[in-house]
Write a protein that holds these residues in place. Structure first.
Motif, mmCIF file in Angstrom:
data_model
loop_
_atom_site.group_PDB
_atom_site.id
_atom_site.type_symbol
_atom_site.label_atom_id
_atom_site.label_comp_id
_atom_site.label_asym_id
_atom_site.label_seq_id
_atom_site.Cartn_x
_atom_site.Cartn_y
_atom_site.Cartn_z
ATOM 1 N N MET A 102 0.825 -1.208 0.000
ATOM 2 C CA MET A 102 0.000 0.000 0.000
ATOM 3 C C MET A 102 0.862 1.262 0.000
ATOM 4 S SD MET A 102 -3.189 -0.990 -0.103
ATOM 5 C CE MET A 102 -4.153 0.402 0.478
ATOM 6 N N ILE A 103 1.891 1.289 0.831
ATOM 7 C CA ILE A 103 2.738 2.481 0.916
ATOM 8 C C ILE A 103 3.589 2.630 -0.338
ATOM 9 C CG2 ILE A 103 4.565 3.621 2.229
ATOM 10 C CD1 ILE A 103 1.787 3.494 3.592
ATOM 11 N N GLY A 104 4.186 1.514 -0.773
ATOM 12 C CA GLY A 104 5.036 1.562 -1.965
ATOM 13 C C GLY A 104 4.279 1.962 -3.205
ATOM 14 N N SER A 105 3.078 1.439 -3.384
ATOM 15 C CA SER A 105 2.312 1.749 -4.589
ATOM 16 C C SER A 105 1.846 3.201 -4.595
ATOM 17 C CB SER A 105 1.102 0.803 -4.706
ATOM 18 O OG SER A 105 0.224 0.974 -3.608
ATOM 19 N N ARG A 106 1.459 3.728 -3.418
ATOM 20 C CA ARG A 106 1.049 5.132 -3.372
ATOM 21 C C ARG A 106 2.240 6.063 -3.632
ATOM 22 N NH1 ARG A 106 -3.434 6.222 -4.829
ATOM 23 N NH2 ARG A 106 -3.560 8.163 -3.639
ATOM 24 N N HIS A 107 3.434 5.642 -3.190
ATOM 25 C CA HIS A 107 4.630 6.453 -3.465
ATOM 26 C C HIS A 107 4.914 6.483 -4.965
ATOM 27 C CE1 HIS A 107 8.642 8.082 -3.318
ATOM 28 N NE2 HIS A 107 9.120 6.996 -3.914
ATOM 29 N N ARG A 108 4.807 5.334 -5.609
ATOM 30 C CA ARG A 108 5.076 5.280 -7.040
ATOM 31 C C ARG A 108 4.024 6.047 -7.827
ATOM 32 N NH1 ARG A 108 6.847 0.173 -5.446
ATOM 33 N NH2 ARG A 108 4.815 -0.794 -5.833
ATOM 34 N N SER A 109 2.850 6.267 -7.217
ATOM 35 C CA SER A 109 1.822 7.076 -7.872
ATOM 36 C C SER A 109 2.083 8.565 -7.714
ATOM 37 C CB SER A 109 0.438 6.742 -7.288
ATOM 38 O OG SER A 109 0.117 5.388 -7.517
ATOM 39 N N GLY A 110 3.134 8.880 -6.925
ATOM 40 C CA GLY A 110 3.542 10.263 -6.787
ATOM 41 C C GLY A 110 2.779 11.057 -5.753
ATOM 42 N N VAL A 111 2.041 10.389 -4.860
ATOM 43 C CA VAL A 111 1.217 11.122 -3.886
ATOM 44 C C VAL A 111 1.648 10.839 -2.446
ATOM 45 C CG1 VAL A 111 -0.793 11.205 -5.404
ATOM 46 C CG2 VAL A 111 -0.494 9.255 -3.871
ATOM 47 N N LEU A 112 2.772 10.148 -2.267
ATOM 48 C CA LEU A 112 3.156 9.792 -0.906
ATOM 49 C C LEU A 112 4.674 9.803 -0.792
ATOM 50 C CD1 LEU A 112 1.627 6.830 1.141
ATOM 51 C CD2 LEU A 112 4.053 7.316 1.219
ATOM 52 N N ASN A 113 5.191 10.647 0.088
ATOM 53 C CA ASN A 113 6.637 10.719 0.293
ATOM 54 C C ASN A 113 7.054 10.540 1.756
ATOM 55 O OD1 ASN A 113 7.480 11.366 -2.482
ATOM 56 N ND2 ASN A 113 6.301 13.248 -2.136
ATOM 57 N N SER A 114 6.088 10.458 2.640
ATOM 58 C CA SER A 114 6.404 10.259 4.050
ATOM 59 C C SER A 114 5.291 9.446 4.693
ATOM 60 C CB SER A 114 6.559 11.598 4.772
ATOM 61 O OG SER A 114 5.368 12.360 4.686
ATOM 62 N N VAL A 115 5.651 8.650 5.707
ATOM 63 C CA VAL A 115 4.675 7.775 6.351
ATOM 64 C C VAL A 115 4.969 7.684 7.839
ATOM 65 C CG1 VAL A 115 6.042 5.681 5.890
ATOM 66 C CG2 VAL A 115 3.581 5.486 6.267
ATOM 67 N N THR A 116 3.913 7.575 8.624
ATOM 68 C CA THR A 116 4.019 7.352 10.066
ATOM 69 C C THR A 116 3.807 5.868 10.341
ATOM 70 O OG1 THR A 116 3.230 9.564 10.629
ATOM 71 C CG2 THR A 116 3.001 7.854 12.319
ATOM 72 N N LEU A 117 4.774 5.270 11.034
ATOM 73 C CA LEU A 117 4.689 3.847 11.367
ATOM 74 C C LEU A 117 4.850 3.653 12.876
ATOM 75 C CD1 LEU A 117 6.952 2.184 8.629
ATOM 76 C CD2 LEU A 117 4.452 2.345 8.641
ATOM 77 N N PRO A 118 4.216 2.630 13.437
ATOM 78 C CA PRO A 118 4.462 2.300 14.843
ATOM 79 C C PRO A 118 5.834 1.662 14.995
ATOM 80 C CG PRO A 118 3.033 0.656 13.864
ATOM 81 C CD PRO A 118 3.233 1.724 12.820
ATOM 82 N N ILE A 119 6.380 1.740 16.179
ATOM 83 C CA ILE A 119 7.732 1.234 16.397
ATOM 84 C C ILE A 119 7.832 -0.283 16.284
ATOM 85 C CG2 ILE A 119 8.475 3.145 17.832
ATOM 86 C CD1 ILE A 119 7.841 1.312 20.252
ATOM 87 N N THR A 120 6.698 -0.962 16.153
ATOM 88 C CA THR A 120 6.704 -2.418 16.001
ATOM 89 C C THR A 120 6.861 -2.857 14.552
ATOM 90 O OG1 THR A 120 4.280 -2.290 15.999
ATOM 91 C CG2 THR A 120 5.349 -2.862 18.076
#
Length: 828
Positions: free
Chosen positions: A645-663
């Motif tokens: 989900m994160i990788g595909s949205r980045h390749r679509s050019g709309v996502l460059n940063s993400v918040t993730l839990p420490i787990t």
């Protein structure tokens, strides 16, 4: 011959005795109930025991250990979900390949088990149910046998009109290993409801042995008291601890180290534990536990006092139960049929009227007269709010009365004239509780906009988009049908902050409610065009034309949840062939056990492969999370789903940063960074992930929940499906291709029981040990070149979580084992 002790019960009907204890550990005649069962087993030659645990397992394991102190050998088997009586015993099938006996840990009995086994063998039975005759069979499973002992009929908990015998199932069974053929692995199955009727239907030799002797199911407080009375009357052969002193009324047993100033005031049979001090008091037909103090001038009559109880002079206790570490002040009166749970303080001169219950940790001020139960329940014994809102047992801890008070507190917090959106899932209990909340809100002068049954994303959207002052949502737990969660939203649709929760909590417990004038009582309305507004916003966030031209076919499982009332109409705009499963709202079926959820994913996988669709997705009942299967049938792990989900949205050019839990796993972190996406770390608390995600383009909880901040700043599984379709449509690729470079392994994870009072010490030692390499976003995360180990204290339970994620399985297992060993040594 081995014996299996069923010790996993919650003991809900015994509350408040079982708020802090599993039912088998409830003291009976000054010893845990299960200890009496073990003594009976040992008496009849059963010294190789398997104990099946589920609820609060560590309380049982820590007390009994390996059994050597009790003259037996104990093997523990802990169920991770409620599998029913037969399903839970099935977890131990590898150790039970010869004739074995099953007995409940929470009964009082002196039945001759040797004769039960002998009867079983003489009749060459596959299963023998030990039966007893009782005066009132309404609470038990009735069993009918023919003249040869064959069982011919069952009836579970009949009404009086259905009673056809006084012969009931005692929960003591002798079984052959052939029964495993009818007990599937990892499936919920009950002996009396499922297994025995199946054996009967298959013409298996199923017998009933009507056993002489004493038997009582201690299922509620009335039965608990009654059984204690039977002990004092000598109706049951139960080993009393201590020295027996005769000639004083009837009998008195005094435990080692106890000091009695005078026996003059004793009458009837009395059982006194170890290291207890009793002054010149009146004690009649009662049980007093270990380390108790009863001062001179006190009067204890026909009552049960647990360990550590202090009764000051002049106090009078009649026909009551006083639990562990309770302090009864001077001149207190318990009028009768009272229950005072653990760690309560009853102030000097107070009066508890007949049948009043006081739940754990409460203080009754001096001079008070208590006329109704003081019940705030286990779920908020430390605080009203947990990490996920308010969580409690439906209609036991979370009741209509409690919800009305909660609505008053929330309405008082927001103020008269505020607008609150209310919503629920599709279960009738949620409707009941939500209506009570609405009543409380209206009494504080709040205007209620009722969304009725609605998914969580829609409720959050409504609060944010229609100028709500806040929101409240009643939802059953997705994996435990007994639990209900009440969520609160602020004016942005986010979860409340801990400061806001604290303010509501103080209003709730102090009952400092603002009551509106009768002409200013709040109103209740159905808000217009919320669904249409959400639909328009949803579709405007997507390239619908690209999706429409893609021709993608997929399967969606709606989990019987409320999104089915909303999403099909939205998805219909895509013009795709969509195969729907469980596509109607059913509050009873929307709760899935872990086993049900695994089965649902396997079923989805099979359907995707057989139909040749592009993918399949489970949308959870609240509409927040998604779980994906690709066309090959692979059930994507949480880590792989997040990476896709994160990788595909980045390749679509709309996502460059993400918040993730420490787990998040080390491999997921490296994959996302390699894609050129910045990672911002956050705690695992859902509200924190939602809040932090507003500072990045997206957020993920690594449990199927995704936040796309540029669209909607909270979890929305429906929107996640839309973005997945958009990605596949625009790239022309499928998930099998896209997943090739993504990591699949989730971090390893175990839970370690840890007392509340030890958590701080453990975390301090972890911090000191790894102060140069650790991260402290939440817990202590020890970073290494090839991975990490994380120790995280649970917010709501006496548990430590240990996570381990490394680039190789072997390294991951080794580091997890090292951390566990280290922490266990510290706790010892």
């Amino acid at each position: 011959m081995k014996a299996v002790i069923l010790a996993g019960g919650f003991g809900t009907r015994l509350r408040p005795l079982t708020v802090n204890l599993p039912k088998p550990m409830v003291p009976f005649a000054n010893r845990p109930m299960m200890q009496h069962i073990m003594r009976l087993l040992k008496k009849h030659g059963f010294d190789d025991l398997i104990v099946i645990l589920y609820h609060q397992p560590d309380a049982i394991r820590s007390y009994f250990g390996d059994g050597s102190d009790f003259g037996v050998k104990i093997e523990y088997v802990t169920s991770q979900e409620d599998l029913g009586t037969a399903g839970a015993v099935g977890l131990a099938r590898a150790s039970l390949q010869e004739t074995f006996l099953v007995i409940a840990a929470d009964i009082v009995t002196d039945i001759d088990l040797t004769k039960a086994v002998q009867y079983h063998r003489e009749h060459k039975a596959a299963a023998t149910i030990t039966l007893s005759r009782v005066e009132n069979p309404l609470e038990y499973g009735i069993v009918i046998t023919d003249s040869e002992g064959h069982i011919v009929r069952f009836l579970e908990k009949p009404s009086w009109g259905e009673v056809f015998s006084d012969t009931v199932n005692t929960g003591i069974y002798v079984l052959e290993p052939s029964v495993w053929d009818d007990i599937p692995e990892d499936k919920e199955l009950d002996f009396s409801k499922n297994l025995f009727p199946a054996l009967l239907a298959h013409n298996q030799p199923l017998f009933g042995y009507i056993a002489p002797g004493y038997w009582r199911d201690v299922g509620n407080i009335r039965e608990y008291k009654h059984a204690h009375g039977d002990v004092l009357k000598g109706k049951v052969d139960l080993e009393a601890q201590g020295e027996r002193i005769g000639g004083i009324g009837n009998d008195v047993w005094v435990g080692e180290g106890s000091q009695i100033s005078s026996f003059k005031g004793f009458d009837g049979s009395v059982l006194i534990g170890k290291d207890t001090t009793i002054g010149e008091a009146r004690v009649r037909s009662s049980f007093i536990g270990d380390h108790a103090v009863v001062q001179s001038g006190a009067n204890i009559d026909n009552s049960v006092l647990w360990d550590g109880v202090v009764v000051e002079s002049g106090a009078r206790i009649f026909n009551s139960i006083v639990c562990k570490n309770v302090h009864i002040g001077k001149d207190v009166l318990l009028e009768g049929d009272n229950t005072v749970a653990d760690d309560c303080i009853i102030g000097q001169g107070s009066v508890l009227k007949s049948q009043v219950e006081i739940w754990p940790g409460k203080t009754v001020e001096p001079g008070s007269t208590v006329t109704s139960n003081v019940v705030w329940g286990k779920a908020w014994s430390r605080a009203l709010f947990s990490s996920y809102g308010i969580v409690g047992v439906n209609n036991v801890e979370v009741t209509p009365e409690m919800c009305a008070k909660l609505g008053c507190a929330y309405g008082t917090f927001l103020g008269k004239g505020s607008i609150v959106f209310t919503a629920r899932d599709d279960h009738q209990s949620s409707r009941m509780l939500k209506r009570s909340l609405i009543g409380g809100l209206m009494s504080a002068g709040v205007r209620v906009m009722d969304l009725q049954a609605a998914p969580v994303p829609l409720a959050r959207f409504a609060v944010k988009s229609f100028a709500g002052s806040g929101g409240v949502h009643v939802i059953r737990s997705p994996f435990d049908r007994r639990l209900t969660t009440i969520r609160f939203y602020d004016r942005s649709g986010f979860d409340l902050s801990t400061t806001q929760e604290g303010a509501i909590e103080r209003l709730f417990f102090r009952e400092e409610f603002a009551r509106a004038d009768v002409e200013e009582v709040g109103t209740i309305d159905i808000p217009p065009r919320v669904v249409e507004s959400y639909r328009d916003y949803f579709l405007s966030s997507l390239d619908v034309a690209a999706i429409q031209s893609s021709g993608i076919r997929f399967v969606i499982d709606y989990s019987y949840g409320t999104p089915v009332q909303l999403f099909p109409a939205i998805a219909g705009e895509f013009g795709l062939e969509i195969i729907s499963l469980h596509a109607y709202a059913d509050g009873r079926r929307a709760v899935r056990t872990a086993s049900d959820f695994r089965d649902a994913k396997r079923k989805l996988s099979s359907m995707v492969k057989s139909l040749g669709t592009a993918f399949g997705v489970i949308l959870d009942a609240s509409g927040e999370k998604v779980f994906i299967v690709d066309r090959s049938g692979e059930i994507l792990s949480d880590t792989r789903t997040t990476a896709l989900m994160i990788g595909s949205r980045h390749r679509s050019g709309v996502l460059n940063s993400v918040t993730l839990p420490i787990t998040a796993s080390i491999e997921l972190e490296r994959y996302i960074r390699d894609q050129g996406v910045d990672v911002h770390w956050c705690s695992t608390l859902p509200r924190n992930i939602i809040g932090e995600a507003t500072n990045t383009d997206a957020g993920a909880d690594i449990l199927g929940g995704f936040i796309f901040s540029r669209a909607l700043p909270f979890y929305d599984g429906m929107l996640s499906i839309g973005f997945l379709l958009e990605t596949l449509a625009k790239t022309g690729q499928d998930l099998v291709t896209l997943k090739q470079e993504t990591p699949a392994r989730d971090p390893s994870h175990i839970e370690l029981p840890c007392p509340w009072e030890s958590k701080g010490t453990i975390m301090r030692r972890m911090s000191e040990l790894h102060r140069d390499t650790a991260e402290f976003v939440e817990g202590v995360k020890e970073r290494e070149e090839d991975g990490y180990t994380l120790v995280l204290p649970d917010r709501d339970r006496p548990v430590l979580h240990i996570y381990s994620s490394y680039t190789t399985d072997e390294r991951e297992r080794d580091r997890l084992a090292d951390a566990e060993k280290k922490i266990r040594s510290w706790m010892e």
